[in-house]
Design a protein around this motif. Structure first.
Motif, mmCIF file in Angstrom:
data_model
loop_
_atom_site.group_PDB
_atom_site.id
_atom_site.type_symbol
_atom_site.label_atom_id
_atom_site.label_comp_id
_atom_site.label_asym_id
_atom_site.label_seq_id
_atom_site.Cartn_x
_atom_site.Cartn_y
_atom_site.Cartn_z
ATOM 1 N N LYS A 1 0.819 -1.210 0.000
ATOM 2 C CA LYS A 1 0.000 0.000 0.000
ATOM 3 C C LYS A 1 0.854 1.261 0.000
ATOM 4 C CE LYS A 1 -3.666 -2.422 2.519
ATOM 5 N NZ LYS A 1 -4.515 -2.454 3.736
ATOM 6 N N GLY A 2 0.319 2.305 -0.629
ATOM 7 C CA GLY A 2 0.984 3.599 -0.589
ATOM 8 C C GLY A 2 1.476 4.075 -1.936
ATOM 9 N N ILE A 3 2.280 5.131 -1.901
ATOM 10 C CA ILE A 3 2.832 5.711 -3.128
ATOM 11 C C ILE A 3 4.348 5.579 -3.184
ATOM 12 C CG2 ILE A 3 0.931 7.340 -3.425
ATOM 13 C CD1 ILE A 3 2.757 9.508 -2.238
ATOM 14 N N MET A 4 4.957 5.110 -2.103
ATOM 15 C CA MET A 4 6.396 4.855 -2.080
ATOM 16 C C MET A 4 6.616 3.422 -1.617
ATOM 17 S SD MET A 4 8.059 8.405 -0.614
ATOM 18 C CE MET A 4 7.083 8.419 0.902
ATOM 19 N N PHE A 5 7.557 2.734 -2.255
ATOM 20 C CA PHE A 5 7.731 1.308 -2.000
ATOM 21 C C PHE A 5 9.187 0.995 -1.690
ATOM 22 C CE2 PHE A 5 4.259 2.066 -4.933
ATOM 23 C CZ PHE A 5 3.200 1.419 -4.303
ATOM 24 N N ASP A 6 9.365 0.078 -0.753
ATOM 25 C CA ASP A 6 10.692 -0.331 -0.321
ATOM 26 C C ASP A 6 11.222 -1.422 -1.245
ATOM 27 O OD1 ASP A 6 12.878 -0.604 1.754
ATOM 28 O OD2 ASP A 6 11.995 -2.607 1.878
ATOM 29 N N GLU A 7 12.456 -1.267 -1.716
ATOM 30 C CA GLU A 7 13.032 -2.222 -2.678
ATOM 31 C C GLU A 7 13.110 -3.633 -2.106
ATOM 32 O OE1 GLU A 7 16.203 -4.683 -4.435
ATOM 33 O OE2 GLU A 7 16.218 -3.718 -2.453
ATOM 34 N N ARG A 8 13.560 -3.757 -0.856
ATOM 35 C CA ARG A 8 13.674 -5.097 -0.259
ATOM 36 C C ARG A 8 12.302 -5.741 -0.112
ATOM 37 N NH1 ARG A 8 16.124 -5.462 5.633
ATOM 38 N NH2 ARG A 8 14.084 -4.581 6.113
ATOM 39 N N THR A 9 11.303 -4.941 0.258
ATOM 40 C CA THR A 9 9.954 -5.483 0.421
ATOM 41 C C THR A 9 9.414 -6.012 -0.905
ATOM 42 O OG1 THR A 9 9.462 -4.037 2.291
ATOM 43 C CG2 THR A 9 7.589 -4.925 1.085
#
Length: 277
Positions: A199-207
């Motif tokens: 969810k959201g507009i920014m995402f974590d690379e590892r996730t």
């Protein structure tokens, strides 16, 4: 052309723009605490992890050709999927910029280890809108020939069927002529099952990386990724993978046993050598 600076700038605006503006409802209305504004009632996401999407749903790609969702899963690779609409003036652009940014951080290439598909939930949108949108993000991505990307449009029954299977609820706001919706990316397994909600507009690379490894059942990624999956667990409240203490303890216990066994073996060997002499 999009740029990392442009993404950061739009992200900054997303953080400072009030939540109400992103969802386009009247902030002048005074509501009791914790009451959901009428414009947002019935809008949201209900997670259906493990459920399947209908692989036979037919949409139209950016080239105007009919495709089935199952076409993107035939090669046995996971799928990153988003529901947006191409004329969205705010949230969808922030979301797509976030997707573009995290995809550029991944060592993997879209089209090789996984595919990315965006689906418009506005039945009035056609390939004429989808194609320039795809071209802009493929150009910004800067890798491959764009074959792993697809921006789809479709008819209302198919759109609603897909949205329902994902637990995605949205509605039209006639006051400002915009769709009200949340920002979510979905990780789909090669079998068509919903594996993860991001969810959201920014995402974590590892996730994202671990989500794709998990969805592929370890068929993509290397040994370090599979070990990381053992040590990390997805935390929905934080929307990312966090260290899982129990598994860390299990790993520590395993290596302690190995070290103890090695010590006892050397001790036993030394004792036998002394007896023999």
């Amino acid at each position: 052309m999009l740029s990392k600076f442009a993404f950061r700038l739009t992200t900054l605006f997303a953080l400072v723009i009030p939540f109400s503006t992103l969802f386009s409802f009247d902030t002048e209305k005074r509501l009791p605490p914790h009451e959901v504004p009428p414009e947002l009632q019935g809008v949201g996401v209900v997670e259906k992890l493990g459920d399947s999407i209908d692989r036979n749903l037919v949409f139209v790609n950016e080239e105007g050709k009919q495709v089935k969702l199952g076409d993107y899963l035939e090669d046995g690779k996971p799928l990153l999927l988003t529901l947006i609409y191409y004329r969205c003036p705010t949230l969808c652009n922030f979301h797509l910029n976030g997707i573009s940014d995290v995809l550029k951080q991944l060592n993997w290439q879209v089209g090789k280890e996984f595919k990315y598909v965006a689906v418009s939930f506005d039945p009035k949108e056609k390939p004429e809108l989808a194609k320039p949108k795809k071209d802009a993000y493929v150009k910004d991505y800067g890798r491959g020939d764009g074959s792993g990307w697809s921006f789809l449009t479709g008819k209302d029954p198919e759109i609603k069927a897909l949205a329902s299977s994902l637990g995605f609820s949205y509605k039209w706001n006639p006051e400002n002529e915009q769709w009200v919706h949340e920002s979510v990316a979905y990780v789909i397994t090669p079998e068509g099952k919903i594996s993860r909600y991001l969810k959201g507009i920014m995402f974590d690379e590892r996730t994202l990386r671990l989500s794709l490894v998990e969805a592929s059942n370890g068929k993509i990624g290397d040994l370090s990724d599979r070990i990381a999956l053992f040590c990390f667990q997805f935390d929905p409240s934080k929307n990312r993978y966090t260290l899982y203490a129990y598994n860390i303890m299990r790993v520590g216990a395993f290596f302690t046993m190995i070290a103890l066994a090695a010590f006892l073996f050397r001790f036993w060997k030394k004792q036998n050598s002394n007896i023999n002499t």
